[in-house]
Design a protein around this motif. Structure first.
Motif, mmCIF file in Angstrom:
data_model
loop_
_atom_site.group_PDB
_atom_site.id
_atom_site.type_symbol
_atom_site.label_atom_id
_atom_site.label_comp_id
_atom_site.label_asym_id
_atom_site.label_seq_id
_atom_site.Cartn_x
_atom_site.Cartn_y
_atom_site.Cartn_z
ATOM 1 N N SER A 170 1.002 -1.270 -0.419
ATOM 2 C CA SER A 170 0.004 0.015 0.427
ATOM 3 C C SER A 170 0.909 1.492 0.308
ATOM 4 O O SER A 170 0.861 2.288 -0.537
ATOM 5 N N LEU A 181 -4.648 1.791 -5.317
ATOM 6 C CA LEU A 181 -5.043 0.544 -4.685
ATOM 7 C C LEU A 181 -6.990 0.850 -5.198
ATOM 8 O O LEU A 181 -7.270 -0.348 -5.984
ATOM 9 N N VAL A 197 -3.294 -6.334 -0.174
ATOM 10 C CA VAL A 197 -1.904 -5.669 -0.280
ATOM 11 C C VAL A 197 -1.700 -5.750 0.985
ATOM 12 O O VAL A 197 -2.110 -5.762 2.368
ATOM 13 N N GLU A 199 0.223 -3.906 3.776
ATOM 14 C CA GLU A 199 -0.207 -2.590 4.861
ATOM 15 C C GLU A 199 0.704 -2.426 5.473
ATOM 16 O O GLU A 199 0.636 -1.756 6.650
ATOM 17 N N VAL A 214 -5.983 0.983 2.359
ATOM 18 C CA VAL A 214 -7.078 -0.304 2.228
ATOM 19 C C VAL A 214 -8.755 0.639 2.520
ATOM 20 O O VAL A 214 -9.353 1.113 2.272
#
Length: 379
Positions: A170, A181, A197, A199, A214
């Motif tokens: 991300s 995204l 993803v 993070e 996200v």
């Protein structure tokens, strides 16, 4: 060739790394003369927060020094399950599953969701843990140019495999830039692919109250989005987590080798992460403070303000970057130094990481040191 001291090629390889400016040495932190920290991933400055230490100590006393076994045998405690519930609720996911590190979370998730019938599409800037997961996945791998959604769409549209998995960070760990995204998810949904993803650098920094990128872009809880994260950055602990739909969690428990065959996360680390999450909930402004500090560091170093905690000051030559980092350290400021293979050839850099609780005195010292050192190396 072997000598009495072992394989001689190791000495040759070490010499080549030294000449290329790629030799590394461990530098233990000192309690006696602590450096101003612009190198760690303790973005929120919580690693010594009283609530974090208290939560870690309480878990240690309650459950002991280690998890005692794999999560499927004796390594799951009530503390682990509470952390999973709290992380899922905080990030907007349906469920969570805690691993022993962010690295093992990525390895476990990718290898369990991929395989010979899956095309894995990976951004060229993905973290090494995702790169290694690709290598272990037994899938055909397509590495697309950094941030290139059209290349991802083409790879998915022309695949021969029935399944596909798209991988991205991300927040990318070396440049601090953000992945597109929403566009990636749109392409994935069009072509029936899952989006995973990482993070690691988004939780605690991006999104409302640090809930991650996200969540910020409105993809939290989507059934075709899998989030991985580490507990060792903004959450001031150790460990990793996969946040996803319940069916994904169930699949990982049954098939993810880094979950099945690894000892569970130590109770003290679980407690520390829960303590840090509690602080973050109580102080949602910490995420904005990190970005403010990063913007200040960018102004001082003359680079573009980042959308994350990572401030990347590219110097090019690895010898120059290592020398600049050493001079900062000699003057009391610890900065990161990224050289190949962490970054592409010719882009060796100082990697500064902002911290929400940098004091006014620390900031004055940092400003002076960075200004002087960069003036020396940029001539």
């Amino acid at each position: 060739m072997l000598t009495s001291a072992g394989p001689a090629w190791l000495d040759d390889a070490a010499e080549r790394r030294r000449l290329a400016g790629l030799h590394r040495e461990l530098a233990p932190r000192s309690l006696a003369a602590p450096l101003i920290d612009l190198a760690s991933n303790d973005y929120l400055g919580l690693v010594r927060h009283p609530e974090v230490l208290a939560a870690a100590t309480a878990a240690l006393r309650r459950w002991g020094g280690g998890a005692t076994g794999s999560r499927l045998v004796t390594g799951t405690t009530a503390e682990h399950e509470l952390l999973e519930l709290e992380l899922a609720e905080f990030t907007g996911a349906e469920t969570g599953l805690v691993f022993s590190s962010g690295y093992t979370a990525n390895l476990g998730a990718v290898t369990a969701l991929a395989g010979k019938e899956t095309l894995v599409v990976s951004d060229a800037g993905c973290h090494a843990s995702l790169v290694d997961a690709c290598r272990l996945s037994r899938s055909r791998i397509c590495v697309t140019p950094h941030g290139d959604v059209h290349a991802v769409a083409h790879a998915l549209a022309t695949r021969i495999e029935p399944r596909a998995l798209v991988l991205t960070d991300s927040v990318f760990s070396t440049d601090g830039d953000l992945a597109p995204l929403r566009d990636l998810h749109r392409v994935c949904r069009t072509h029936g692919a899952l989006l995973l993803v990482d993070e690691a650098h988004g939780i605690g920094v991006r999104g409302v109250g640090g809930r991650g990128l996200v969540h910020e872009v409105g993809l939290a809880g989507e059934p075709d989005v899998i989030v991985t994260a580490t507990l060792s950055k903004a959450l001031a602990s150790q460990g990793g987590v996969v946040l996803a739909a319940g069916r994904v969690r169930d699949h990982l428990i049954d098939t993810a080798r880094t979950f099945i065959f690894d000892t569970g996360l130590a109770p003290a680390a679980v407690g520390a992460a829960r303590g840090a999450l509690k602080v973050l909930r109580a102080e949602p402004g910490l995420a904005g403070a990190v970005l403010d500090q990063a913007a200040h560091l960018a102004r001082v170093t003359g680079v573009q303000p980042p959308p994350s905690a990572v401030v990347s000051v590219i110097l090019g030559d690895p010898h120059v970057a290592a020398g600049a980092a050493r001079r900062c350290r000699e003057r009391g400021v610890q900065v990161g130094c990224f050289r190949p293979p962490s970054v592409p050839e010719g882009t060796s850099r100082l990697r500064l990481t902002a911290r929400a609780n940098i004091s006014g005195h620390e900031r004055a010292v940092v400003d002076s040191v960075l200004t002087d050192v960069l003036a020396e190396v940029r001539v």
